[in-house]
Structures are given as C-alpha cells and as structure tokens.
Design a protein around this motif. Sequence first.
Motif, PDB file in Angstrom:
ATOM      1  N   LYS A  17      -6.862  -3.325   3.583  1.00 35.05           N
ATOM      2  CA  LYS A  17      -6.415  -4.721   3.527  1.00 35.05           C
ATOM      3  C   LYS A  17      -6.014  -5.128   2.112  1.00 35.05           C
ATOM      4  N   SER A  18      -6.694  -4.554   1.112  1.00 30.06           N
ATOM      5  CA  SER A  18      -6.364  -4.886  -0.282  1.00 30.06           C
ATOM      6  C   SER A  18      -4.970  -4.371  -0.649  1.00 30.06           C
ATOM      7  N   ILE A  19      -4.589  -3.261  -0.042  1.00 30.26           N
ATOM      8  CA  ILE A  19      -3.249  -2.705  -0.281  1.00 30.26           C
ATOM      9  C   ILE A  19      -2.198  -3.584   0.391  1.00 30.26           C
ATOM     10  N   TYR A  20      -2.478  -3.969   1.635  1.00 28.69           N
ATOM     11  CA  TYR A  20      -1.540  -4.827   2.352  1.00 28.69           C
ATOM     12  C   TYR A  20      -1.332  -6.137   1.602  1.00 28.69           C
ATOM     13  N   SER A  21      -2.421  -6.682   1.051  1.00 29.93           N
ATOM     14  CA  SER A  21      -2.350  -7.957   0.344  1.00 29.93           C
ATOM     15  C   SER A  21      -1.600  -7.813  -0.983  1.00 29.93           C
ATOM     16  N   LYS A  22      -1.943  -6.781  -1.765  1.00 30.30           N
ATOM     17  CA  LYS A  22      -1.339  -6.612  -3.088  1.00 30.30           C
ATOM     18  C   LYS A  22       0.167  -6.427  -3.015  1.00 30.30           C
ATOM     19  N   SER A  83      -0.372   5.081  -5.628  1.00 22.65           N
ATOM     20  CA  SER A  83      -0.401   5.333  -7.076  1.00 22.65           C
ATOM     21  C   SER A  83      -0.104   4.072  -7.879  1.00 22.65           C
ATOM     22  N   LYS A  84       0.509   3.086  -7.233  1.00 21.03           N
ATOM     23  CA  LYS A  84       0.853   1.839  -7.917  1.00 21.03           C
ATOM     24  C   LYS A  84      -0.185   0.737  -7.685  1.00 21.03           C
ATOM     25  N   LEU A  85      -1.212   1.070  -6.909  1.00 24.78           N
ATOM     26  CA  LEU A  85      -2.191   0.055  -6.518  1.00 24.78           C
ATOM     27  C   LEU A  85      -3.050  -0.413  -7.697  1.00 24.78           C
TER      28      LEU A  85
END
Length: 205
Positions: A17-22, A83-85
């Motif tokens: 979810k943190s990836i989807y949000s970012k 890798s960009k997270l």
Amino acid sequence: MFGLPQSTELNRQLPKKSIYSKFRLNTADRVRFDADIRKLTIIGEISPATVNIEAGENVTAFYVILVSLRTQDYDEKNIVLLSKLINQSMLFALEYEGKARLAVFCTKLLQAKWVPVKELKIKLIGLNLDAVWENIIIQVGNVEMEKGNTLEEQLAIDEEREKLRRQIERLERRARSEKQPRRKLEMVQQVKRLKSELSSLIKGE
C-alpha cells in the motif's frame, strides 16, 4: 540469510500500500504490480552499525529486500519501480518457488542468474561501503571491468555494445529476407559499418 552476518538481519514488512500511495498507481498498475509481487520484506541492513565496514562517501548504508514473486515471468518495470521507492541503495533478492536471483538498479536493472535459494550468497567485498556496493553491482551484473573505466563508464560501454549487437542482428535478419538486390546490398553495408563500430568499442579505441 544469503550468507550475510547475523548482525545485519531484519524482518520488516514493506506494505505494498505504501508503494501504491507513493507513486499514485492507478488501478491497472496496482493490478499488474500485485500480479507479480506477493510480498516485500526488508531482510538486511548493511551499514557501519551492522558490519565492520566504514561508510563510503556515496554509500553510507544499503538494504536487502526480499521480493516474493507470484510468477517467474514478472514485469521488470515493477522491480525498477521498487528501486525508486526509498532514497537508499537497495539490493533485491527475487524469490520464486525455491529459486532466487539478485537484482540491482544502476542506470538500468541488472539481474543475476536464477539459482536454488540455498545457493544464493551475497558477498561483501571492499574496505568501505562505496567499494562494497560497487562490487555487488559488478557481481550481480556480471560486469567485466576494463582498465581505466569507472563502473558507470563500463556500464555505458556495455549498453552501447549490446545496442549495436541488437541492431546488427535485426539488420542481418532483414537482409536475409530482402528480395531487392540494391536494398539487400545497402543493409549488408550497414551491417559492415556497425560491426566495425562494435569492434572499435570492444578494443576500446
């Protein structure tokens, strides 16, 4: 895990979810990401606090992320996205049904061969973390360093060589099927020029 010192071990879940949000992924992108990746876990921190290696000027720490895959035919764009997270150097251990491979992003995604999970080893070689990180990139990408080149220069040269090889292969296929003699000759001459350019790159001229 993967031959790393016990002092480096973590077990920290990285919620998708943190990836989807970012990255503000739309529904279709989320579906594609979820179709490839089952779970993400930060399993290691390599830093002066966890290993007896000094920080470098550019790399003060890096993390090892275990990526549990749903499929071996994953979209590489999803790994690049990871890798960009975080604004940190990250080494990915991709795992699928008892097999694993290392991956790292350095100007492009570099990936090692698949091996049984038990055989996967991460080697920490270098006097500081800059050197350790560079050696990991060399290991993962199977980069053959040529005298006088920095890692970035070597990767750029290797990429240009690979680009030329792909162009040559495409042109040779087209030339074999071309019916018009004049057009066929033009392609053959172009292939010859590209091969000469590739030869110069290989020789480092």
